[in-house]
Scaffold this active site. Sequence first.
Site, PDB file in Angstrom:
ATOM      1  N   ASN A   1      40.332  14.190 -16.281  1.00 47.71           N
ATOM      2  CA  ASN A   1      41.775  14.104 -16.569  1.00 47.71           C
ATOM      3  C   ASN A   1      42.457  13.560 -15.320  1.00 47.71           C
ATOM      4  O   ASN A   1      42.560  14.266 -14.314  1.00 47.71           O
ATOM      5  CB  ASN A   1      42.313  15.496 -16.927  1.00 47.71           C
TER       6      ASN A   1
ATOM      7  N   HIS B   1      47.848  20.573 -22.877  1.00 52.97           N
ATOM      8  CA  HIS B   1      47.435  20.867 -21.503  1.00 52.97           C
ATOM      9  C   HIS B   1      48.467  21.808 -20.881  1.00 52.97           C
ATOM     10  O   HIS B   1      49.665  21.683 -21.141  1.00 52.97           O
ATOM     11  CB  HIS B   1      47.328  19.563 -20.696  1.00 52.97           C
TER      12      HIS B   1
ATOM     13  N   GLU C   1      49.824  21.916 -18.107  1.00 47.91           N
ATOM     14  CA  GLU C   1      50.930  21.259 -17.382  1.00 47.91           C
ATOM     15  C   GLU C   1      51.989  20.761 -18.351  1.00 47.91           C
ATOM     16  O   GLU C   1      53.176  20.746 -18.032  1.00 47.91           O
ATOM     17  CB  GLU C   1      50.369  20.116 -16.515  1.00 47.91           C
TER      18      GLU C   1
ATOM     19  N   GLY D   1      43.643  23.109 -10.607  1.00 47.74           N
ATOM     20  CA  GLY D   1      44.170  22.460  -9.403  1.00 47.74           C
ATOM     21  C   GLY D   1      44.338  23.403  -8.229  1.00 47.74           C
ATOM     22  O   GLY D   1      45.000  23.067  -7.249  1.00 47.74           O
TER      23      GLY D   1
ATOM     24  N   LYS E   1      45.528  12.759 -14.962  1.00 44.02           N
ATOM     25  CA  LYS E   1      46.936  13.184 -14.863  1.00 44.02           C
ATOM     26  C   LYS E   1      47.804  11.972 -14.467  1.00 44.02           C
ATOM     27  O   LYS E   1      47.533  10.870 -14.903  1.00 44.02           O
ATOM     28  CB  LYS E   1      47.080  14.343 -13.881  1.00 44.02           C
TER      29      LYS E   1
ATOM     30  N   GLU F   1      40.966  26.458 -20.288  1.00 43.98           N
ATOM     31  CA  GLU F   1      41.388  26.210 -18.920  1.00 43.98           C
ATOM     32  C   GLU F   1      42.277  27.348 -18.437  1.00 43.98           C
ATOM     33  O   GLU F   1      43.490  27.341 -18.694  1.00 43.98           O
ATOM     34  CB  GLU F   1      42.171  24.898 -18.847  1.00 43.98           C
TER      35      GLU F   1
ATOM     36  N   SER G   1      39.226  23.506 -11.612  1.00 41.57           N
ATOM     37  CA  SER G   1      38.588  23.323 -10.296  1.00 41.57           C
ATOM     38  C   SER G   1      37.078  23.113 -10.358  1.00 41.57           C
ATOM     39  O   SER G   1      36.332  23.556  -9.477  1.00 41.57           O
ATOM     40  CB  SER G   1      38.930  24.510  -9.373  1.00 41.57           C
TER      41      SER G   1
HETATM   42  C1  PEP Z   1      42.808  19.749 -15.536  1.00 39.90           C
HETATM   43  O1  PEP Z   1      43.652  18.952 -15.190  1.00 39.90           O
HETATM   44  O2  PEP Z   1      42.627  19.952 -16.741  1.00 39.90           O
HETATM   45  C2  PEP Z   1      42.023  20.449 -14.517  1.00 39.90           C
HETATM   46  C3  PEP Z   1      41.117  21.300 -14.888  1.00 39.90           C
HETATM   47  O3  PEP Z   1      42.296  20.142 -13.214  1.00 39.90           O
HETATM   48  P1  PEP Z   1      41.413  20.544 -11.914  1.00 39.90           P
HETATM   49  O4  PEP Z   1      39.988  20.202 -12.221  1.00 39.90           O
HETATM   50  O5  PEP Z   1      41.977  19.763 -10.804  1.00 39.90           O
HETATM   51  O6  PEP Z   1      41.565  22.029 -11.733  1.00 39.90           O
END
Ligand code: PEP
Length: 248
Positions: free
Chosen positions: A9, A95, A97, A173, A11, A167, A213
């Site tokens: 992803n 998501h 975010e 992040g 972003k 998630e 992460s």
């Molecule tokens: C994500 O954006 O879905 C995500 C898991 O980000 P990260 O791997 O940076 O935690």
Amino acid sequence: MRRTVIAGNWKMNKTMMEAELFSDSINEYDLSNTKSDQIIFAPSYMLQSLNILLKSSRIEVGCQNMHQYESGAYTGEISADMIKSIGITSILIGHSERRQYFNESDKVVNEKLLLALEKNLTPYLCIGETLEERTAGIMRSTLKNQLVKACKNVKINMANKIIIAYEPIWAIGTGCVSNAEDANIACRNIREIVAEIFDLDIARNMIILYGGSVNPSNIDEILAQSEIDGVLVGGASLDVTSYISLLK
Ligand code: PEP
């Protein structure tokens, strides 16, 4: 047999030139031995070009978001038909975010999921609990609430198209990756809830990803878990060397 999916992803990252450099590096590698399904959810503006750039690779290009309505006066938004018209067939929905910064409610997530399925797009439905919810011991009920609301009115014969990305919000992040066993327990909970909403067969076959992460040093442990079929990776999918390590 459930497929393994390695999803990136990006972003709101990468200019076109950066995406081109990434693609050039990918195309120099022989990734034909990698067994997973591979997809990068890229910013909307570059979907068509990136699709062309990665054409000779095994990497699919997916879209990070779409509007819940088919068309109309929604300045700045992108529709399911627009995405389809440039050959994109996978879409990230809900998501955290989007939920957090753009006030995407469970209702909107549900509308987007229904539209994606109607348009024959593959939806990657994101769900996950906050740290407060986890510490309060309500992880399962939070996931159930999100799943039940997101899947409202989804017909059982469409449910097998959905891919779920678990998630935990506190792991996205932050560098705080979930303990692999805990992530597995959460994914098992999700599978049980899917069985309650749909049926056991759908649940057994549903692809469930873990996101939060993930990086080249923890991916093996996560993928070794029985209920986890793949990963959704943000930060570590941006750097081409790290992304290739994830695929390998
Ligand atoms: C994500 O954006 O879905 C995500 C898991 O980000 P990260 O791997 O940076 O935690």
